[in-house]
Design a protein around this motif. Structure first.
Motif, PDB file in Angstrom:
ATOM      1  N   ARG A  37      90.480  73.459 -27.768  1.00  0.00           N
ATOM      2  CA  ARG A  37      91.215  74.432 -26.975  1.00  0.00           C
ATOM      3  C   ARG A  37      92.705  74.109 -27.054  1.00  0.00           C
ATOM      4  N   LEU A  38      93.507  75.088 -26.718  1.00  0.00           N
ATOM      5  CA  LEU A  38      94.954  74.936 -26.699  1.00  0.00           C
ATOM      6  C   LEU A  38      95.428  75.030 -25.255  1.00  0.00           C
ATOM      7  N   ARG A  39      96.321  74.119 -24.879  1.00  0.00           N
ATOM      8  CA  ARG A  39      96.905  74.146 -23.532  1.00  0.00           C
ATOM      9  C   ARG A  39      98.424  74.052 -23.677  1.00  0.00           C
ATOM     10  N   ILE A  40      99.140  74.945 -23.009  1.00  0.00           N
ATOM     11  CA  ILE A  40     100.601  74.919 -23.049  1.00  0.00           C
ATOM     12  C   ILE A  40     101.126  74.895 -21.615  1.00  0.00           C
ATOM     13  N   ASP A  41     101.943  73.893 -21.328  1.00  0.00           N
ATOM     14  CA  ASP A  41     102.577  73.723 -20.015  1.00  0.00           C
ATOM     15  C   ASP A  41     104.089  73.717 -20.190  1.00  0.00           C
ATOM     16  N   PHE A  42     104.802  73.911 -19.100  1.00  0.00           N
ATOM     17  CA  PHE A  42     106.239  73.717 -19.120  1.00  0.00           C
ATOM     18  C   PHE A  42     106.499  72.216 -19.037  1.00  0.00           C
TER      19      PHE A  42
END
Length: 161
Positions: A37-42
């Protein structure tokens, strides 16, 4: 104040069909049927509630985080125009960053140009999710072709000849 993350990630125009934003985090399954899975956070800075980029991570449901990279707003020119227009200089407060405080009715990341970030995310995810971007591009090309093709007129189809 909210970061309006859903709107920010929508502006990135990522091609992943299976995705969602929970809080300030973007989650996606770029390649259906695979566990990654891909996770993008600031990505935060040393200043409270101030963000200097995106943290992009590949996550396996059983093994946890497999890899991660921080894509800085500075390196990808995200706020170059805004900072130039407001005469913000490198190493000054707010340069190439945004914080949670902003004018009412405007997102905290107002003035962001996301093209460089999107390109960097594409390069990174192509390694971990081969074909995820290519398949989407081919789908968009097919969609454009289908929409441009003329269809039968309704009047002729209704008459039955």
């Amino acid at each position: 104040m909210p970061l309006q993350a859903a709107e920010f990630f929508a502006e990135l125009c990522l091609p992943f069909r299976d995705h969602t934003v929970v809080g300030d985090t973007y989650f996606a399954a770029p390649v259906p049927g695979t566990p990654l899975r891909l996770r993008i956070d600031f990505a935060g800075t040393i200043h409270a509630d101030t963000y200097g980029g995106l943290r992009v991570a590949v996550v396996h449901p059983d093994r946890g985080e497999t890899d991660a990279v921080v894509l800085s707003f500075l390196d990808h020119g995200t706020f170059h125009r805004r900072d130039e227009a407001t005469d913000r200089r490198p190493n000054s407060k707010g340069y190439a960053t945004f914080d949670k405080y902003h004018l009412s009715g405007r997102p905290p990341w107002d003035g962001a140009v996301t093209t460089g970030l999107r390109d960097a995310i594409e390069k990174y995810t192509t390694v971990w999710f081969p074909g995820a971007w290519t398949a989407r591009r081919q789908g968009r090309a097919i969609d454009r072709t289908v929409h441009r093709a003329p269809g039968p007129t309704v009047a002729n189809a209704a008459r039955g000849r």
